[in-house]
Design an enzyme around this catalytic site. Structure first.
Site, PDB file in Angstrom:
ATOM      1  N   ASP A   1       0.830  -1.201   0.000  1.00  0.00           N
ATOM      2  CA  ASP A   1       0.000   0.000   0.000  1.00  0.00           C
ATOM      3  C   ASP A   1       0.872   1.262   0.000  1.00  0.00           C
ATOM      4  O   ASP A   1       2.112   1.192   0.039  1.00  0.00           O
ATOM      5  CB  ASP A   1      -0.913  -0.062   1.243  1.00  0.00           C
ATOM      6  CG  ASP A   1      -2.287   0.496   0.958  1.00  0.00           C
ATOM      7  OD1 ASP A   1      -2.426   1.319   0.045  1.00  0.00           O
ATOM      8  OD2 ASP A   1      -3.236   0.117   1.690  1.00  0.00           O
TER       9      ASP A   1
ATOM     10  N   ASP B   1     -10.139   3.375  -3.604  1.00  0.00           N
ATOM     11  CA  ASP B   1     -10.812   2.171  -3.105  1.00  0.00           C
ATOM     12  C   ASP B   1     -12.227   2.012  -3.651  1.00  0.00           C
ATOM     13  O   ASP B   1     -12.994   2.967  -3.732  1.00  0.00           O
ATOM     14  CB  ASP B   1     -10.906   2.229  -1.576  1.00  0.00           C
ATOM     15  CG  ASP B   1      -9.559   1.960  -0.940  1.00  0.00           C
ATOM     16  OD1 ASP B   1      -8.539   1.953  -1.663  1.00  0.00           O
ATOM     17  OD2 ASP B   1      -9.526   1.757   0.290  1.00  0.00           O
TER      18      ASP B   1
END
Ligand code: GAL
Length: 399
Positions: free
Chosen positions: A160, A215
């Protein structure tokens, strides 16, 4: 004397050519381990984040692996069981990562368990100082962490980009790539920096997939705006290196059946990683059938590895197509608008000039061969997903 020298030269030449012709596995080990080519088709599996967020534990991962085997997902091609954020809690004095107490047996034992089921284990970290949930990130521990994962037998890592202010993703992610290339165990590398600095432009030099957007959430607006925005990225994707529009929400309850079908069909056309994000232990038949539809999965996993694109659009109606290894095309007629709308696929947009043979991949039905175009009613937010090929014309036999 001259004769002896000639023999020696011959022996040396023979030895050198034997070593360089030997398959990688029998070659003397250098600094870098040469791994088999990974992710030749988009990775398939499951990830904990969409459903469970930070509520992950050892039991959940074991039960998910069990479910993947018993519910037929493994047979349908799903392979990776991926733990997302929150499995890590601290760093020890030597800098090594400390596993959260929700995983009392440790990650190695979990990897052994998952491997025992014929599946693979994935894990998550962050290139910055912390993960998005404020657990320790891998900044300055890139090689140490990858070596730890490899020693545990981890097969997949998602990395990430939280708490990475001031860092350059092109520089940071390469550190992981090099550590993975030198690691003792093959690891699929999934970059997750939400499209920062256009990772599709450099991602293929670095990892096996790269997130192209922010997301996904379990609703139509989120899923459709992400999925339909991928047109134009198809040229960056190829076997071993995939655009990643985020994980699946199928079965999480926020969308209607037709919307989830659009989600699956679009991800299949996009050659996107297929990582289920629902609770595999308790899904209903509708979700199960959607996730395990072999004909839709076959489009996603097609060996040619060519991501599809939008070939026609008009207002809320879009047609997307993807060429397949057998010379046919997967074609999706999407209706992003309200109410059912009749749509027409002109075969010219996919280069089919004669009569077309058609198969409906959701209905598992061959349709009547037809020339020029095909029309169908497409439900609101739904899709008609077809496999289209040039029909084989039977030659008439003259006596
Ligand atoms: C986000 C990432 C999500 C999930 C989450 C965990 O940055 O895009 O997929 O991994 O972090 O905190």
């Amino acid at each position: 004397m001259k004769f002896r020298l000639a023999i020696w030269i011959l022996v040396v030449v023979a030895l050198v050519s034997t070593v360089s012709a030997a398959p990688a596995s029998t070659r003397p080990m250098g600094k870098q381990t040469s791994h088999v080519a990974l992710a030749q088709t988009p990775p398939m599996g499951w990830n904990s984040w969409n459903k469970f967020a930070c509520n992950v534990n050892e039991q959940l991962i074991r039960e998910t692996a069990d479910a993947m085997v018993t519910n037929g997902m493994k047979d349908a091609g799903y392979q990776y069981v991926n733990i997302d954020d929150c499995w890590q809690v601290d760093r020890a004095a030597d800098g090594s990562i400390v596993v959260d107490s929700h995983f009392p047996s440790g990650i190695k034992a979990l990897a052994d368990y998952v491997h025992g089921k014929g599946l693979k284990l994935g894990i998550y970290t962050d290139a910055g100082h912390y993960t998005c949930q404020k657990r320790p990130g891998s900044y300055d521990h890139e090689k140490q962490d990858i070596d730890t994962y490899a020693a545990w037998g981890v097969d997949y890592v998602k990395i990430d980009w939280c708490y990475a202010e001031g860092l350059d993703p092109e520089v940071q992610y390469v550190k992981f790539r090099d550590a993975i290339a030198a690691a003792s165990h093959p690891i699929v590398f999934s970059l997750c920096n939400w499209g920062v600095k256009a990772p599709w432009r450099w991602g293929a030099k670095t990892g096996n997939s790269w997130r192209t957007t922010g997301d996904i959430s379990d609703n139509w607006d989120s899923m459709s705006s992400i999925g339909f925005s991928q047109d134009g990225l198809e040229r960056f994707s190829k076997p071993g290196h995939w655009n990643d529009p985020d994980m699946l929400e199928v079965g999480n309850g926020g969308m209607k059946k037709d919307e989830y079908r659009t989600h699956m069909a679009l991800w299949a056309i996009l050659a996107a990683p297929l990582l289920a994000g629902n609770d595999l232990r308790s899904m209903n038949a509708e979700t199960h059938d959607m996730l395990t539809n072999r004909e839709v999965i076959a489009v996603n996993q097609d060996k040619l590895g060519k991501q599809g694109r939008r070939v026609w659009h008009e207002g809320p109606l879009e047609i997307w197509a993807r060429p397949l290894a057998d010379g046919s095309h997967a074609v999706a007629l999407f209706n992003r608008g309200s109410g059912s709308i009749r749509m027409t696929l002109p075969f010219g947009v996919i280069g089919v000039t004669g009569t077309a043979a058609l198969r409906d991949l959701w209905e598992h039905k061959d349709l009547m061969p037809i020339s020029k175009s095909y029309s169908a009613d497409v439900p609101e937010h739904g899709v008609v997903l077809l496999k289209v090929s040039e029909a084989k014309v039977k030659k008439s036999v003259t006596p």
